[in-house]
Design an enzyme around this catalytic site. Structure first.
Site, PDB file in Angstrom:
ATOM      1  N   CYS B  94       0.822  -1.213   0.000  1.00 26.00           N
ATOM      2  CA  CYS B  94       0.000   0.000   0.000  1.00 26.00           C
ATOM      3  C   CYS B  94       0.853   1.260   0.000  1.00 26.00           C
ATOM      4  O   CYS B  94       0.329   2.375  -0.096  1.00 26.00           O
ATOM      5  CB  CYS B  94      -0.944  -0.013   1.192  1.00 26.00           C
ATOM      6  N   HIS B 368      -9.235   3.912  -1.041  1.00 28.47           N
ATOM      7  CA  HIS B 368      -7.872   3.389  -0.927  1.00 28.47           C
ATOM      8  C   HIS B 368      -7.578   2.404  -2.061  1.00 28.47           C
ATOM      9  O   HIS B 368      -7.517   1.200  -1.845  1.00 28.47           O
ATOM     10  CB  HIS B 368      -7.711   2.746   0.453  1.00 28.47           C
TER      11      HIS B 368
END
Lengths: 142, 422
Positions: B94, B368
């Protein structure tokens, strides 16, 4: 090469898991600085020595952090866990000073707020599947 | 560790844009990157001739798993007409986007290039929830963490359990982070969840009535957030509204050597600090209530920038879960350990507070798309620092800002510091 040396298992995930299948929680210890690691390491991150040895842990530890999982990965669903039957995963600090991720058994998953950090635990092994497909998972029991 | 030195050649952002974040059945990561590229191009004050771009670095965690498409970077370069320039995919789970920015900074600081495009893209919603959970799980230490049953919400929940035990925080405190980030996202037209939790709750009640079902009896958002039917537990103590969503999206920023920035704009944003660090699996850390790699990356970025945490006006931090924002606000030195959750409760991190965090809505509410998130953070600080953040614009002089991008449970972290000089 002596027979003893040739039978030392490599400091690998595969060897660690083979020990788990034999119901042994093994760690690797640095012969230079004596620090102990489970999961295993081939090189000591403390002193960078490459002289490691396998040692069996006491299997005793305490709960450092945990969660009750309601939405698990596919393989946990296959093992019967779901929103109605959640399970506990945790991080256990072993007596030897190293910490490891494991399933936590013997505590009530329906009452997470009552589970205490620091709870004393001992090693347990959870099996799933039959015959060739049998897998053994590291767990700790309260 | 030796101290970080200032860059030997200055780097500035002169353009920044992002696609709308959300769930788009008809769009792949290439389509989303094209949207982000067009938005970025529009933002370059004096115009951009794409033939000036010399290299592309793109953050992408796992198009392999999410889209069954590897080797993404040249496809993205080709989609925006940039071949044959070098196109490189950067992967740090991420934190892929933050790492891509750092690669762009290094490429310019080294003198190799003057004009570099940094992108981030991830298309996640083609998989179902279980598929996404399994794909994200590959960012963990798979042989040693995954057999324990851990998921990403589970890891951060375990961190939350340790934090609650150590500092006396209650799960309710985390809801303050979700409420704030949804408030901010309600003012961000690019956000996946551009609604406050109040509006969300009212929408749920209206939908129930429309379907002829009994209407839920929540009278306040706190009732809603405490109710399993409104806000189900995912991994105790984290509930649905503690978790960032599954998102499709892309972002792009244009980096140039400072000596050429005035060809593009008179209002550049300088990148004056860059720090990156790595860390072990979660179980192998001295404590679960902080992320060592985040502290190291922040220290490195502050050293390079020659500033301290208190100088930072606003920050976009990696709130993949509400507890992650609390811990980030402490790791970055904004608040003492154990004080971050109180700062969120007291409004210190709100848009009008002393230390606004995640004015974009954060990962939590803006969305996200994992490989794009780090780049989208830079898009938000670019807009805020130039006074272009619309209704969510922070008041006063936003001259110093920070982005904090975390991979997995903190086995990768990238921190950048940005400065506006005029």
């Amino acid at each position: 090469m002596s027979e003893e040396t040739t039978t030392i298992r490599p400091f690998s995930a595969a060897a660690f898991n083979q020990y788990i299948a034999e119901h042994k929680l093994m760690a690797t210890r640095c012969t230079k600085c004596s620090k102990t690691y489970a999961p295993p390491r081939a090189i000591c991150p403390n002193c960078h020595s490459e002289e490691m040895e396998w040692v069996e842990t006491s299997g005793k530890g305490k709960l450092a952090g945990f969660t009750v999982i309601y939405t698990g990965p596919t393989f946990m669903s296959e093992q019967g866990f779901d929103r109605k039957n959640p399970y506990i995963s945790g991080i256990v600090e072993l007596e030897e000073g190293t910490s490891i991720s494991a399933r936590i058994t013997g505590l009530d998953a329906s009452k997470p707020a009552e589970i205490k950090i620091g709870t004393l635990l001992s090693v347990d092994f959870v099996e799933f599947g039959e015959g060739e497909a049998k897998k053994t998972y590291l767990a700790f029991k309260a | 560790m030796p101290k970080s030195k200032p860059l030997s050649r200055g780097v500035a952002i002169v353009g920044a844009g992002m696609s709308k974040f959300g769930a788009f059945a008809e769009k792949n990561s290439r389509d989303l990157f094209v949207e982000a590229f067009k938005e970025m191009t529009k933002s370059v004050d004096k115009g951009l001739d794409p033939s000036a771009i010399e290299s592309l670095y793109v953050g992408n965690f796992s198009s392999d798993q999410f889209e069954h498409q590897a080797h993404t970077a040249p496809l993205l370069a080709d989609a925006v007409g940039l071949t044959p320039i070098p196109a490189t995919r950067v992967e740090g789970a991420c934190a892929s986007g933050g790492l891509a920015i750092r690669q762009g900074v290094m490429a310019i600081a080294s003198g190799m290039y003057d004009v570099v495009l940094v992108g981030g893209a991830e298309k996640m919603t083609a998989l179902n929830t279980a598929g996404v959970t399994d794909a994200l799980a590959t960012a963990a230490d798979v042989p040693f963490e995954i057999p324990a049953g851990f998921t990403f919400p589970g890891f951060y929940a375990a961190m939350a359990s340790a934090y609650m035990h150590r500092y006396g925080m209650k799960p309710e405190h985390l809801m303050n982070v979700a409420i704030k980030n949804h408030d901010n996202a309600s003012l961000n037209p690019y956000a996946q969840f551009g609604v406050t939790i109040q509006k969300w709750m009212e929408g749920r009640v209206a939908a129930a009535i429309k379907k002829g079902k009994p209407a839920p009896t929540w009278s306040t958002i706190w009732d809603f957030l405490h109710d399993e039917s409104g806000n189900p537990t995912v991994a105790w103590p984290l509930r649905l509204f503690d978790c960032s969503p599954v998102t499709d999206g892309a972002a792009a920023v244009l980096l140039v050597a400072e000596e050429r920035m005035h060809e593009f704009t008179d209002h550049p944003i300088h990148i004056i600090g860059s720090g990156q660090a790595s860390g072990s699996a979660l179980h192998d850390r001295p404590e679960l209530t902080a992320i060592p790699a985040a502290k190291t990356a922040a220290t490195k970025a502050y050293e390079m920038a020659g500033i301290t945490a208190k100088d930072i006006r606003i920050a976009e931090v990696h709130d993949c879960f509400t507890i992650a924002e609390v811990i980030a606000s402490e790791d970055l030195g904004f608040f003492a350990p154990g004080e971050g959750f109180k700062a969120a409760e007291d409004g210190v991190t709100a848009r009008n507070g002393a230390k606004p965090i995640n004015t974009s809505g954060g990962l939590k509410a803006k969305g996200h798309p994992v490989g794009a998130s780090g780049v989208a953070q830079a898009v938000e600080v670019f807009k805020q620092m130039r006074g272009q953040a619309g209704e969510r614009q922070v008041a006063g002089d936003v001259n110093l800002a920070l982005t904090h991008n975390v991979g997995a449970t903190g086995s990768t972290c990238a921190v950048h510091v940005y400065e506006r000089r005029n």
